[in-house]
Design an enzyme around this catalytic site. Structure first.
Site, PDB file in Angstrom:
ATOM      1  NE  ARG A  46      15.581  -9.898  15.549  1.00 35.77           N
ATOM      2  CZ  ARG A  46      15.646 -11.119  15.105  1.00 35.77           C
ATOM      3  NH1 ARG A  46      14.539 -11.773  14.803  1.00 35.77           N
ATOM      4  NH2 ARG A  46      16.809 -11.703  14.938  1.00 35.77           N
ATOM      5  CE1 TYR A  47      14.750  -5.294  17.512  1.00 37.02           C
ATOM      6  CE2 TYR A  47      16.773  -5.769  16.311  1.00 37.02           C
ATOM      7  CZ  TYR A  47      15.970  -5.954  17.427  1.00 37.02           C
ATOM      8  OH  TYR A  47      16.383  -6.783  18.429  1.00 37.02           O
ATOM      9  NE  ARG A  52      17.415  -0.810  15.009  1.00 35.73           N
ATOM     10  CZ  ARG A  52      16.838  -1.067  16.179  1.00 35.73           C
ATOM     11  NH1 ARG A  52      17.517  -1.627  17.156  1.00 35.73           N
ATOM     12  NH2 ARG A  52      15.569  -0.763  16.373  1.00 35.73           N
ATOM     13  CB  CYS A  68      34.927 -16.864  12.960  1.00 33.14           C
ATOM     14  SG  CYS A  68      33.206 -16.440  12.645  1.00 33.14           S
ATOM     15  CB  CYS A  71      32.571 -17.873  19.974  1.00 33.35           C
ATOM     16  SG  CYS A  71      33.554 -16.576  19.211  1.00 33.35           S
ATOM     17  CB  CYS A 121      28.721 -18.954  17.585  1.00 32.75           C
ATOM     18  SG  CYS A 121      28.210 -17.962  16.167  1.00 32.75           S
ATOM     19  NE  ARG A 128      23.696 -14.321  12.805  1.00 31.10           N
ATOM     20  CZ  ARG A 128      24.252 -13.182  13.187  1.00 31.10           C
ATOM     21  NH1 ARG A 128      25.511 -12.939  12.969  1.00 31.10           N
ATOM     22  NH2 ARG A 128      23.520 -12.276  13.775  1.00 31.10           N
ATOM     23  CG  ASP A 170      20.964 -15.611  21.710  1.00 27.12           C
ATOM     24  OD1 ASP A 170      20.209 -14.936  22.433  1.00 27.12           O
ATOM     25  OD2 ASP A 170      21.714 -15.113  20.845  1.00 27.12           O
ATOM     26  CG  ASP A 188      18.206 -11.074  20.162  1.00 24.14           C
ATOM     27  OD1 ASP A 188      17.034 -10.877  19.779  1.00 24.14           O
ATOM     28  OD2 ASP A 188      19.205 -10.675  19.543  1.00 24.14           O
ATOM     29  CE  LYS A 198      20.749  -7.151  19.789  1.00 18.22           C
ATOM     30  NZ  LYS A 198      20.247  -7.260  18.387  1.00 18.22           N
TER      31      LYS A 198
HETATM   32  C1  LIG Z   1      21.009  -6.993  17.394  1.00 19.32           C
HETATM   33  C2  LIG Z   1      20.447  -6.750  16.077  1.00 19.32           C
HETATM   34  C3  LIG Z   1      20.383  -5.449  15.556  1.00 19.32           C
HETATM   35  C4  LIG Z   1      20.921  -4.248  16.303  1.00 19.32           C
HETATM   36  O1  LIG Z   1      20.241  -3.994  17.490  1.00 19.32           O
HETATM   37  P1  LIG Z   1      20.652  -2.723  18.381  1.00 19.32           P
HETATM   38  O2  LIG Z   1      19.828  -2.888  19.620  1.00 19.32           O
HETATM   39  O3  LIG Z   1      20.296  -1.501  17.594  1.00 19.32           O
HETATM   40  O4  LIG Z   1      22.110  -2.815  18.642  1.00 19.32           O
HETATM   41  C5  LIG Z   1      19.796  -5.283  14.334  1.00 19.32           C
HETATM   42  N1  LIG Z   1      19.320  -6.316  13.625  1.00 19.32           N
HETATM   43  C6  LIG Z   1      19.354  -7.576  14.106  1.00 19.32           C
HETATM   44  C7  LIG Z   1      18.792  -8.659  13.282  1.00 19.32           C
HETATM   45  C8  LIG Z   1      19.941  -7.835  15.334  1.00 19.32           C
HETATM   46  O5  LIG Z   1      20.008  -9.095  15.774  1.00 19.32           O
HETATM   47  S1  SF4 Z   2      30.384 -15.263  17.910  1.00 23.81           S
HETATM   48 FE1  SF4 Z   2      30.078 -16.586  16.088  1.00 23.81          FE
HETATM   49  S2  SF4 Z   2      30.162 -15.200  14.346  1.00 23.81           S
HETATM   50 FE2  SF4 Z   2      31.059 -14.099  16.090  1.00 23.81          FE
HETATM   51  S3  SF4 Z   2      33.277 -14.493  15.950  1.00 23.81           S
HETATM   52 FE3  SF4 Z   2      32.412 -16.044  17.322  1.00 23.81          FE
HETATM   53  S4  SF4 Z   2      31.968 -17.795  15.986  1.00 23.81           S
HETATM   54 FE4  SF4 Z   2      32.235 -16.016  14.657  1.00 23.81          FE
END
Ligand SMILES: *Cc1c(COP(=O)(O)O)cnc(C)c1O
Ligand code: SF4
Length: 373
Positions: free
Chosen positions: A112-113, A116, A125, A129, A132, A134, A293, A330, A337
């Site tokens: 996305r960035y 990174r 996991c 959570c 979560c 995801r 989120d 986010d 973010k």
């Molecule tokens: C959060 C995230 C990052 C890291 O973001 P930072 O602000 O540098 O901590 C990188 N890639 C994705 C897809 C993310 O969701």
């Molecule tokens: S937030 Fe989601 S990916 Fe992270 S430990 Fe919890 S369940 Fe697993």
């Protein structure tokens, strides 16, 4: 041997060696309603939550984490046990709130960035959570990345020199064996333009036994390694968790915490401050405080954006700046973010800017007095 916090009576007779063994903890995870009923007084709402979420987002808790549960309002229990409110939907709920799938040039790699990328390495996991981001993938074995997917991801990373920072995430990467994890980290480290690698893991919170001397030794050749963990509440701050954080710091990891604001769980200043202080004492730097989120099933856990801003406003000036996280949202749909800060400007009067301090006083700052404009 790990220091000991409380244990649920059901596991009082388990040997210390078993209890401290992360594989034992993972094997004995509680994953179904019938077993849970034998351990705690499950409420009706929890029962409906568990039943209603079967097949969409499972629940699981290690004996260690489950031992921290108290009554139905317990901030630890509420993060782990589904609640009937998870079945509520709003028109703003999204399956993939951060638009990760459309931002994946190859499956399981989110780019996305510019500099990174985030690699999804496992669906497992120790604890699922309830908040979560995801939830659409995590806990579902069909999302486990194949060897071919890993190769495609490494390939993309190799031919994308702009990427300097790789987040190894999931799921929880520490669900993998030491050997498998080291294999992944070594493959990333072999790519010359990757400068830092972050392990995104909740195991210091949910399975601190996982942070073993053997794991740390196996990862030592691959520094600089960062750990992003996810403590949300002081009740998670046990002697075992403290030891896990200190072992990581001793082994050269730079450790940060990413909490998620959760309604009625940790959405007040004293809780965030207490958590921040404990993290610092254990050499973990508060990094982000996330707005939850808008993922389906979390409407009841989401706070107002202003709540986070107000928490920061009360912390600044009263507690070590090192203990204050950045408040991040986010942006749904893949904006990435953004960070929010309390507005301290009270008045703008030519070059005179009037700011309020943390205690209600106002102060003038004369801006760049030698500039003409
Ligand atoms: C959060 C995230 C990052 C890291 O973001 P930072 O602000 O540098 O901590 C990188 N890639 C994705 C897809 C993310 O969701
Ligand atoms: S937030 Fe989601 S990916 Fe992270 S430990 Fe919890 S369940 Fe697993």
């Amino acid at each position: 041997m790990m220091p000991r916090s409380v244990r649920h009576p059901a596991w009082c007779d388990v040997s210390d060696a078993d209890w401290s063994d992360w594989r034992w903890q993972l094997r004995r995870r509680v994953r179904d309603l019938a077993t849970l009923e034998t351990l705690i007084a499950v409420t009706d709402e929890e029962r409906r939550g568990i039943t209603g979420r079967v097949g969409t987002f499972p629940f699981a808790a290690t004996p260690y984490y489950l031992s921290l549960f108290e009554g139905p309002d317990c901030p630890v229990r509420r993060q782990a046990i589904p609640h009937a409110d998870e079945l509520l939907t709003t028109p703003w709920d999204l399956d993939d709130p951060l638009g990760e799938d459309p931002h994946s040039p190859v499956p399981n790699l989110v780019h996305r960035y510019p500099d990174r990328a985030l690699l999804y390495v496992t669906h497992n996991c120790a604890v699922y959570c309830r908040h979560c981001t995801r939830a659409r993938k995590v806990g579902d074995a069909r999302t486990a990345p194949s060897r071919a997917m890993f190769e495609a991801a490494y390939d993309y990373l190799r031919r994308t020199p702009a990427i300097k920072d790789v987040l190894v995430s999931g799921g929880d990467p520490l669900s993998l064996s030491d050997d498998r994890l080291v294999e992944i980290i070594a493959a990333l480290r072999a790519i010359p333009h990757i400068e830092i690698i972050r392990l995104c893991t909740r195991n210091p919170v949910t399975l601190p036994q996982r942070i073993t001397p053997a794991l740390l030794e196996a990862l030592r050749p691959y520094h600089p390694l960062f750990v992003s963990t996810h403590f949300n509440h002081p009740r998670e701050c046990t002697p075992e968790a403290a030891q896990a954080l200190n072992l990581l710091a001793d082994a050269g990891f730079s450790v940060g915490n990413q909490m998620v604001l959760l309604r009625g769980i940790n959405d007040d200043e004293p809780t965030v401050t207490e958590l921040g202080r404990w993290l610092l004492r254990n050499r973990c730097r508060p990094y982000y405080m996330f707005q939850c989120d808008p993922v389906g099933g979390t409407a009841h856990l989401r706070t107002a954006v202003q709540t986070g801003v107000d928490i920061l406003d009360r912390m600044r000036g009263r507690v070590s700046g090192l203990a204050i996280p950045q408040l991040a949202v986010d942006l749904p749909g893949g904006g990435g973010k953004i960070t929010l800060v309390p507005d301290r400007l009270v008045k703008l009067d030519g070059k005179r800017r009037v700011y309020r301090d943390a205690f209600g006083g106002t102060f003038d700052y004369v801006d760049a007095p030698l500039d003409d404009s």
